[in-house]
Design a protein around this motif. Structure first.
Motif, PDB file in Angstrom:
ATOM      1  N   UNK A  73     -24.503  10.904 -12.912  1.00 56.53           N
ATOM      2  CA  UNK A  73     -24.173  10.956 -11.479  1.00 56.53           C
ATOM      3  C   UNK A  73     -24.550  12.327 -10.933  1.00 56.53           C
ATOM      4  N   UNK A  74     -25.856  12.579 -10.766  1.00 60.03           N
ATOM      5  CA  UNK A  74     -26.282  13.901 -10.290  1.00 60.03           C
ATOM      6  C   UNK A  74     -25.780  14.161  -8.873  1.00 60.03           C
ATOM      7  N   UNK A  75     -25.510  15.417  -8.550  1.00 63.39           N
ATOM      8  CA  UNK A  75     -25.043  15.733  -7.194  1.00 63.39           C
ATOM      9  C   UNK A  75     -26.144  15.507  -6.178  1.00 63.39           C
ATOM     10  N   UNK A  76     -25.785  15.287  -4.918  1.00 61.77           N
ATOM     11  CA  UNK A  76     -26.801  15.183  -3.864  1.00 61.77           C
ATOM     12  C   UNK A  76     -27.665  16.442  -3.827  1.00 61.77           C
ATOM     13  N   UNK A  77     -28.884  16.349  -3.296  1.00 65.48           N
ATOM     14  CA  UNK A  77     -29.811  17.482  -3.324  1.00 65.48           C
ATOM     15  C   UNK A  77     -29.261  18.774  -2.716  1.00 65.48           C
ATOM     16  N   UNK A  78     -28.407  18.661  -1.707  1.00 65.82           N
ATOM     17  CA  UNK A  78     -27.914  19.854  -1.033  1.00 65.82           C
ATOM     18  C   UNK A  78     -26.544  20.303  -1.545  1.00 65.82           C
ATOM     19  N   UNK A  79     -26.058  19.699  -2.634  1.00 71.16           N
ATOM     20  CA  UNK A  79     -24.731  20.035  -3.160  1.00 71.16           C
ATOM     21  C   UNK A  79     -24.860  20.952  -4.377  1.00 71.16           C
ATOM     22  N   UNK A  80     -23.860  21.796  -4.629  1.00 69.43           N
ATOM     23  CA  UNK A  80     -23.891  22.633  -5.830  1.00 69.43           C
ATOM     24  C   UNK A  80     -23.735  21.796  -7.091  1.00 69.43           C
ATOM     25  N   UNK A  81     -24.251  22.319  -8.199  1.00 67.62           N
ATOM     26  CA  UNK A  81     -24.118  21.607  -9.471  1.00 67.62           C
ATOM     27  C   UNK A  81     -22.739  21.824 -10.093  1.00 67.62           C
ATOM     28  N   UNK A  82     -21.985  22.787  -9.604  1.00 63.61           N
ATOM     29  CA  UNK A  82     -20.616  22.996 -10.064  1.00 63.61           C
ATOM     30  C   UNK A  82     -19.827  21.716  -9.801  1.00 63.61           C
ATOM     31  N   UNK A  83     -19.041  21.270 -10.786  1.00 60.98           N
ATOM     32  CA  UNK A  83     -18.263  20.050 -10.630  1.00 60.98           C
ATOM     33  C   UNK A  83     -17.144  20.235  -9.605  1.00 60.98           C
ATOM     34  N   UNK A  84     -16.604  19.113  -9.134  1.00 63.20           N
ATOM     35  CA  UNK A  84     -15.416  19.161  -8.291  1.00 63.20           C
ATOM     36  C   UNK A  84     -15.647  18.662  -6.884  1.00 63.20           C
ATOM     37  N   UNK A  85     -14.873  17.623  -6.489  1.00 59.49           N
ATOM     38  CA  UNK A  85     -15.055  16.966  -5.192  1.00 59.49           C
ATOM     39  C   UNK A  85     -13.895  17.196  -4.225  1.00 59.49           C
ATOM     40  N   UNK A 108      -6.786  21.644   2.559  1.00 61.72           N
ATOM     41  CA  UNK A 108      -7.410  20.901   1.465  1.00 61.72           C
ATOM     42  C   UNK A 108      -8.688  20.305   2.033  1.00 61.72           C
ATOM     43  N   UNK A 109      -9.655  20.037   1.175  1.00 61.89           N
ATOM     44  CA  UNK A 109     -10.954  19.608   1.679  1.00 61.89           C
ATOM     45  C   UNK A 109     -11.652  18.685   0.702  1.00 61.89           C
ATOM     46  N   UNK A 110     -12.407  17.752   1.260  1.00 64.51           N
ATOM     47  CA  UNK A 110     -13.333  16.935   0.501  1.00 64.51           C
ATOM     48  C   UNK A 110     -14.676  17.660   0.487  1.00 64.51           C
ATOM     49  N   UNK A 111     -15.268  17.813  -0.696  1.00 62.21           N
ATOM     50  CA  UNK A 111     -16.559  18.488  -0.813  1.00 62.21           C
ATOM     51  C   UNK A 111     -17.497  17.637  -1.656  1.00 62.21           C
ATOM     52  N   UNK A 112     -18.784  17.904  -1.545  1.00 64.49           N
ATOM     53  CA  UNK A 112     -19.779  17.153  -2.308  1.00 64.49           C
ATOM     54  C   UNK A 112     -20.014  17.756  -3.685  1.00 64.49           C
ATOM     55  N   UNK A 113     -19.343  18.845  -3.979  1.00 58.13           N
ATOM     56  CA  UNK A 113     -19.460  19.544  -5.252  1.00 58.13           C
ATOM     57  C   UNK A 113     -18.959  20.965  -5.087  1.00 58.13           C
ATOM     58  N   UNK A 114     -18.752  21.653  -6.216  1.00 59.07           N
ATOM     59  CA  UNK A 114     -18.371  23.052  -6.152  1.00 59.07           C
ATOM     60  C   UNK A 114     -16.900  23.338  -6.287  1.00 59.07           C
ATOM     61  N   UNK A 115     -16.071  22.317  -6.513  1.00 64.13           N
ATOM     62  CA  UNK A 115     -14.626  22.501  -6.499  1.00 64.13           C
ATOM     63  C   UNK A 115     -14.053  23.212  -7.720  1.00 64.13           C
TER      64      UNK A 115
END
Length: 349
Positions: A73-85, A108-115
């Protein structure tokens, strides 16, 4: 609604904060088991237009994190590779177009990665306020499951007061959030679980009925529970051969929503049954959706659900917490399947 209207002003808003240039994060270089989750040093991200930088206090652990760790489940192209949503913490910096009074806000926030990091960038529109009485650990356990259940159960499946819903994975983060929302909105929740113990936990949490899928045929049990009428909605995270069985559980005009495919990515379905009973099959993935869409969902949640959070009537079910540097142990806990509710990484104070 603007984020400025969603978040409360604070006396310490707009204060200047000195930030480090590096941070600890979980950013595995290769896919694999939990052992690949080791702390590394990464640069502190810089918020761009419409974004805020959050000093992370806690980060939720979710099934997509596991799938990403495994390399599926690779992150979207513009999202960091660091895990965490999903994260909770304090806004410490903001993009040029973000009101300065946002700095200092607990969110609190929903993110596409980096959490899974000490600092995380989030779109301002995807932030929700952390009310008094809600801990940062609890706040970090809310966004991903709440956004997912709301968009799929209430928006795609149109669940309403009086409906009957079948929820697979009743003791997962998604399952427990779905039960909570069903309780708040007058919906009968029937869930499946992998043991009698988990079934009892689900009922104690508020499920109207719990089915041990290892010892019972959930199709027959749903028919018995509903007097042969079936359910109005199935919220399915299994896929595969569950799908045709799920369709047997649906009442006429029922809706089937797929949100994961843990049991298989393909299914053989009875088309004439769909036609005869006027069934609707739909599904979605949240992570790749646009910031504008997620901002719209955050506004809906702030209006329709967040009052319950503020009143203390909606809180996540917490299974366990782990320090950030023990992310491997957190994933091992999720991999075991023994958790009930959410697993959270504690990052900062």
């Amino acid at each position: 609604m603007s984020i400025s209207g969603r978040l409360r002003k604070t006396a310490y808003g707009s204060r200047e904060m000195t930030l480090p240039t590096t941070m600890r994060a979980i950013d595995p270089e290769t896919p694999g088991g939990p052992e690949v989750l080791v702390p590394v040093d990464r640069s502190v991200p810089v918020p761009g237009p419409g974004e805020v930088l959050i000093r992370v206090a806690a980060a939720g652990v979710n099934r997509p994190d596991v799938t990403q760790r495994q390399g599926f489940y690779p992150p979207p192209p513009d999202a960091p590779t660091i895990l965490g949503l999903e994260v909770a913490g304090e806004i410490v910096a903001a993009g040029d177009d973000v009101p300065r009074e946002m700095i200092g806000q607990p969110v609190c926030a929903l993110v596409a990665g980096g959490g899974y990091a000490e600092y995380c960038v989030a779109p301002m529109g995807q932030c929700l306020p952390v009310p008094e009485g809600l801990s940062m650990v609890e706040a970090a356990a809310i966004p991903e499951t709440l956004f997912t259940v709301w968009t799929n159960l209430f928006e795609r499946a149109y669940a309403v007061d009086g409906d009957r819903v079948l929820i697979h994975g009743g003791t997962s983060g998604i399952g427990t959030m779905a039960i909570s929302l069903c309780n708040l909105f007058g919906i009968t929740a029937i869930v499946t679980c992998g043991s009698d113990e988990k079934s009892a936990q689900a009922v104690a949490h508020g499920a109207d009925h719990a089915i041990n899928y290892r010892t019972e045929d959930f199709v027959e049990r749903v028919k018995a529970i509903t007097g042969g009428r079936g359910v109005n909605v199935v919220l399915d995270m299994v896929g595969g051969d569950y799908v045709p069985r799920n369709l047997k559980c649906l009442a006429p005009d029922g809706r089937h929503v797929s949100i994961a495919v843990q049991g298989g990515m393909t299914a053989e379905i009875p088309i004439f049954q769909i036609m005869r009973n006027r069934l609707t099959l739909t599904g979605s993935t949240l992570r790749p959706r646009s910031v504008s869409f997620k901002t719209m969902v955050a506004d809906e949640l702030h209006r329709n659900v967040w009052p319950f959070v503020t009143e203390g009537r909606l809180k996540p079910v917490l299974d366990s917490t782990f320090p950030l540097d023990q992310a491997a142990a957190a994933h091992a806990r999720m991999d075991s399947g023994g958790h009930f509710g959410k697993i959270v990484l504690v990052v900062g104070e």
